[in-house]
Design a protein around this motif. Structure first.
Motif, PDB file in Angstrom:
ATOM      1  N   UNK A  14       0.836  -1.206   0.000  1.00  0.00           N
ATOM      2  CA  UNK A  14       0.000   0.000   0.000  1.00  0.00           C
ATOM      3  C   UNK A  14       0.869   1.254   0.000  1.00  0.00           C
ATOM      4  N   UNK A  15       1.924   1.259   0.796  1.00  0.00           N
ATOM      5  CA  UNK A  15       2.821   2.419   0.913  1.00  0.00           C
ATOM      6  C   UNK A  15       4.192   1.909   1.337  1.00  0.00           C
ATOM      7  N   UNK A  16       5.148   1.910   0.399  1.00  0.00           N
ATOM      8  CA  UNK A  16       6.459   1.334   0.734  1.00  0.00           C
ATOM      9  C   UNK A  16       7.299   2.231   1.632  1.00  0.00           C
ATOM     10  N   UNK A  17       6.736   3.384   2.049  1.00  0.00           N
ATOM     11  CA  UNK A  17       7.399   4.239   3.035  1.00  0.00           C
ATOM     12  C   UNK A  17       6.701   4.202   4.389  1.00  0.00           C
ATOM     13  N   UNK A  18       5.716   3.351   4.523  1.00  0.00           N
ATOM     14  CA  UNK A  18       4.943   3.317   5.765  1.00  0.00           C
ATOM     15  C   UNK A  18       5.818   2.852   6.928  1.00  0.00           C
ATOM     16  N   UNK A  19       5.568   3.430   8.088  1.00  0.00           N
ATOM     17  CA  UNK A  19       6.274   3.055   9.313  1.00  0.00           C
ATOM     18  C   UNK A  19       5.553   1.858   9.927  1.00  0.00           C
ATOM     19  N   UNK A  20       6.176   0.677   9.856  1.00  0.00           N
ATOM     20  CA  UNK A  20       5.546  -0.559  10.314  1.00  0.00           C
ATOM     21  C   UNK A  20       6.099  -0.945  11.684  1.00  0.00           C
ATOM     22  N   UNK A  21       5.199  -1.055  12.655  1.00  0.00           N
ATOM     23  CA  UNK A  21       5.582  -1.506  13.993  1.00  0.00           C
ATOM     24  C   UNK A  21       4.904  -2.838  14.246  1.00  0.00           C
TER      25      UNK A  21
END
Length: 222
Positions: A43-50
């Motif tokens: 969806x968003x390859x810059x998303x901050x994933x925790x």
């Protein structure tokens, strides 16, 4: 605005009847949890994933990442006593923007639905995907008798549930209550209205062996 997602994966797999926690069970040749994380990266390859994991599961997760050559960037927070406390720990790694909270074992949300949730969150403080109930419903009363519920007024709630970061952080400063069944219930307790958007019947949660079989069918139909 920065996009963030907290993926909560603290399940012990009891309903799955397996020693392996359900989030680590392979589906379509890849652990469920990896599919969930990839869903948001796509969806968003810059998303901050925790990713929120119990401390006892973190070593095994690192082992799986090496085994499957899983390289999607993500941070790890340690799970708490309940889902509420796990989300709260994940929020400590979020600073600003829009934040989604996602069940680690719900790996089939379409990109379109995730977009729908995040886009709506720019206009509303709290967004939840939901679907209509197709089953008849009954409420059990205190006297043990039951009564029909008008299903046209009922919606079945899914994730990702998406919020302005400041709204969710403020809500999670409250004390834990057993009535907090999801993030929307925490935010609603603080007086914020919940905006519903269209969910998907294929956005299933993997909790039983039957769900695994349905998930395999979903993967093969893509």
């Amino acid at each position: 605005m920065m996009n963030n997602v907290i993926v909560v994966a603290g399940g012990k797999g009891l309903r799955m009847g397996s020693d392996l926690p359900k989030q680590f069970i392979p589906i379509g040749g890849k652990p469920v949890l990896m599919r969930t994380i990839e869903m948001f990266y796509n969806f968003d390859n810059n998303i901050n994933i925790i990713l929120v994991l119990p401390l006892s599961h973190q070593g095994y997760w690192h082992q799986l990442c090496k085994e499957y050559n899983f390289t999607v960037s993500h941070k790890i927070a340690t799970g708490g006593e309940t889902r509420f406390h796990s989300v709260k720990n994940g929020l400590d790694m979020v600073d600003e923007g829009i934040v989604a909270v996602q069940d680690g074992v719900r790996p089939f949300a379409s990109r379109e639905m995730i977009c729908r949730c995040f886009n709506a969150a720019h206009d509303f403080s709290a967004v939840v995907p939901a679907i209509d109930s197709t089953d008849s419903l009954r409420r059990v009363k205190a006297d043990g008798k039951s009564e029909i519920i008008d299903r046209s007024q009922i919606r079945l709630v899914q994730t990702p549930q998406v919020f302005h970061v400041d709204i969710l952080k403020k809500a999670y400063k409250t004390e834990y209550k057993t009535t907090f069944t999801d993030d929307a219930s925490v935010v609603e307790f603080m007086g914020t209205d919940i905006h519903l958007v269209k969910g998907e019947v294929t956005n299933i949660k993997i909790t039983t062996p039957l769900d695994l079989k349905i998930g395999e069918l979903l993967i093969n139909s893509i």
